[in-house]
Enzyme design. Structure first.
Site, PDB file in Angstrom:
ATOM      1  N   LYS A  66       0.867  -1.175   0.000  1.00  0.00           N
ATOM      2  CA  LYS A  66       0.000   0.000   0.000  1.00  0.00           C
ATOM      3  C   LYS A  66       0.909   1.232   0.000  1.00  0.00           C
ATOM      4  O   LYS A  66       1.487   1.596   1.010  1.00  0.00           O
ATOM      5  CB  LYS A  66      -0.917   0.034   1.214  1.00  0.00           C
ATOM      6  CG  LYS A  66      -1.853   1.264   1.207  1.00  0.00           C
ATOM      7  CD  LYS A  66      -1.601   2.095   2.444  1.00  0.00           C
ATOM      8  CE  LYS A  66      -2.371   3.382   2.489  1.00  0.00           C
ATOM      9  NZ  LYS A  66      -1.812   4.482   1.676  1.00  0.00           N
TER      10      LYS A  66
ATOM     11  N   GLU B 261       9.080  16.761  15.067  1.00  0.00           N
ATOM     12  CA  GLU B 261       9.551  16.636  13.695  1.00  0.00           C
ATOM     13  C   GLU B 261       8.794  17.629  12.812  1.00  0.00           C
ATOM     14  O   GLU B 261       7.562  17.590  12.743  1.00  0.00           O
ATOM     15  CB  GLU B 261       9.342  15.209  13.198  1.00  0.00           C
ATOM     16  CG  GLU B 261       9.926  14.949  11.831  1.00  0.00           C
ATOM     17  CD  GLU B 261       9.829  13.482  11.429  1.00  0.00           C
ATOM     18  OE1 GLU B 261      10.817  12.942  10.913  1.00  0.00           O
ATOM     19  OE2 GLU B 261       8.755  12.891  11.633  1.00  0.00           O
TER      20      GLU B 261
ATOM     21  N   CYS C 124      13.226  11.822   7.105  1.00  0.00           N
ATOM     22  CA  CYS C 124      13.152  11.461   8.523  1.00  0.00           C
ATOM     23  C   CYS C 124      14.511  11.552   9.211  1.00  0.00           C
ATOM     24  O   CYS C 124      14.584  11.790  10.419  1.00  0.00           O
ATOM     25  CB  CYS C 124      12.563  10.066   8.686  1.00  0.00           C
ATOM     26  SG  CYS C 124      13.428   8.792   7.751  1.00  0.00           S
TER      27      CYS C 124
ATOM     28  N   GLU D  28       9.732   2.162  10.816  1.00  0.00           N
ATOM     29  CA  GLU D  28      10.732   3.207  10.600  1.00  0.00           C
ATOM     30  C   GLU D  28       9.960   4.515  10.678  1.00  0.00           C
ATOM     31  O   GLU D  28       9.184   4.845   9.778  1.00  0.00           O
ATOM     32  CB  GLU D  28      11.427   3.022   9.255  1.00  0.00           C
ATOM     33  CG  GLU D  28      12.738   3.780   9.145  1.00  0.00           C
ATOM     34  CD  GLU D  28      12.538   5.173   8.602  1.00  0.00           C
ATOM     35  OE1 GLU D  28      12.523   6.126   9.426  1.00  0.00           O
ATOM     36  OE2 GLU D  28      12.404   5.326   7.393  1.00  0.00           O
TER      37      GLU D  28
END
Length: 482
Positions: free
Chosen positions: A171, A379, A280, A246
């Protein structure tokens, strides 16, 4: 080049999805709809998982050499499409063409080739006393991938899963699904067995949830936000399924007093602004020894001025847009909050000039950021650098570790040994010292809320296997018992 698609890929064929709803795909530069893809349903997920389950025994029983041949055919089919893949990523993500070609396409090709090579290596025989220790494929894998590296994050899951003997249902992100279709065109050309790899496009709340919670999915491999990773963990835990995650990062770049300052600052900004900050592992916190702090800020402002915003197909462009209006607004909100919390604007910011169209955020540097502030803790996922001063290495390490994340980081010092001593103290999954290059064969993953498990290389391969101990009547084992 065909962009809109109406089908999903199940059991080796392009087929109509269960529903008729389509998801629009936007060009973040022009703000125009450039394509549509199917909004898959839970029924489509069931069909895909059923196909993957039916194909599993055959693929798991295929020898490593045959799997390597299949992956090599896929590599060649992808390599022949490299130009189209880079163009598509620039269209749906806004990535400048140079970066799209070199990293967004070049890196996954390197990673895929590394698994071809691993599959061709002899399987070592591991014994413990009278036990033969085997590694076997974990089963059917649900792979849920993000929008920021739409080909690399797929290959980082698909390649080791197939090498291990697993079958996969993918997906991709609904924001950048177009390159996944080109990947599956290559899969079809490579003639992988039916059901080994399946594609269901759709939204996270529908397709992602159905895949993560499906009783016939043995493992979920997810890359994305920590919040969604937490939800996937709960769904998988209900049936004791394996997960690899992750997730987010808030990485620190520590610049010690004896570092080559120009090199450290330039590398730090390049890493923070890579992919328009939508990475990231980006070093979004620059920690500079107080004796070099003012000089570092001057250098940073000069370097940031060279990051030209614009159309990804223009050669001079170094920063493209953010992926969506929502992402742009989120990043702007973080900048405004950082300034309201006492940060000092060095360059960029909400009033900096940007192109009239597109979801752009100017490259922004904010100094004097408190280590406990929202800007230093959350973040941002945009081209925003927070700069902080420290007085000694102990304080630098304390600031670096003051985060719920632990994905990446860097240390710059006058010599590698000093940098390594500090790097060992940082609670993070990877650290670069003095500009050491990224290694696609090394394990990649995070500590704390940055994730569970590792990707890439042999360590990424073992995530898709499970151990079996076979107890023998003798401790004398030979090659015939492999």
């Amino acid at each position: 080049m065909q962009l809109s698609r109406t089908e999903i890929y199940l059991d080796g064929r392009w087929v109509r999805p269960d529903g008729t709803e389509q998801i629009p795909v936007e060009n973040p530069v022009t703000e125009e709809i450039i394509a549509e893809v199917p909004a898959g349903t839970t029924t489509d997920v069931d069909r895909a998982v059923t196909a993957a389950r039916a194909a599993f025994d055959g693929w798991a029983g295929t020898g490593p050499a045959d799997r390597a041949d299949a992956l090599e055919r896929l590599h060649d089919a992808l390599a022949s499409r490299a130009g189209a893949l880079a163009e598509t990523i620039s269209l749906e993500l806004g990535t400048p063409q140079k970066f799209a070609t070199r990293v967004q396409v070049g890196l996954p090709l390197t990673v895929l080739k590394s698994y071809v090579d691993l599959a061709r290596q002899p399987t070592p025989v591991e014994t413990i006393g009278n036990s033969l220790v085997l590694r076997e494929p974990v089963g059917v894998v649900g792979a849920i991938t993000p929008w920021n590296y739409p080909l690399q994050q797929v290959i980082a899951k698909l390649a080791p899963a197939l090498t291990a003997g697993c079958t996969v249902v993918l997906k991709p992100s609904e924001l950048t699904p177009l390159v996944a279709y080109q990947l599956f065109d290559a899969i079809e050309e490579a003639d992988l067995p039916p059901g080994v790899v399946n594609l269901v496009t759709g939204t996270g709340p529908v397709v992602g949830e159905a895949l993560a919670g499906h009783p016939d999915v043995d493992m979920v491999s997810f890359t994305g936000s920590t919040a969604v990773g937490r939800r996937i963990s709960h769904l998988a835990a209900d049936r004791i399924a394996r997960v690899t995650l992750e997730l987010g990062g808030k990485s620190a770049n520590i610049i010690l007093d004896d570092a080559d300052l120009a090199t450290a600052v330039r590398a730090g900004i390049a890493n923070c602004f890579i992919n328009s900050g939508q990475t990231c592992t980006a070093w979004t916190r620059m920690l500079v020894h107080r004796s070099r702090y003012a000089e570092a800020l001057e250098l940073a402002a000069d370097i940031a001025a060279g990051y030209q915003l614009g159309d990804p197909f223009e050669p001079a462009t170094r920063l493209g847009p953010l992926v969506s209006a929502a992402q742009r607004d989120r990043v702007r909100g973080h900048v405004e909050r950082g300034l309201a919390d006492g940060g000092r604007l060095v360059t960029g910011g909400p009033d900096a000039p940007i192109p009239e169209r597109g979801y752009f955020v100017a490259p922004t540097i904010i100094a004097d950021v408190s280590p406990d502030s929202v800007l230093a803790q959350e973040e941002v996922f945009g081209p925003v650098l927070s700069v902080m001063a420290f007085d000694d290495a102990d304080q630098a390490v304390a600031i670096a570790n003051n985060s719920r994340y632990g994905l990446a980081g860097a240390v710059f010092a006058g010599d590698d040994e000093r940098a390594l001593a500090v790097a060992r103290r940082i609670r993070t999954g990877s650290v670069e010292i003095n500009g050491g290059p990224f290694n696609p064969l090394a394990p990649f993953g995070g500590y704390k809320q940055s994730g569970i498990g590792r990707e890439l290389g042999v360590h990424g391969l073992t995530e898709f296997t499970q151990l079996k101990a076979v107890q023998l009547r003798t401790t004398r084992l030979g090659e015939s018992q492999r």
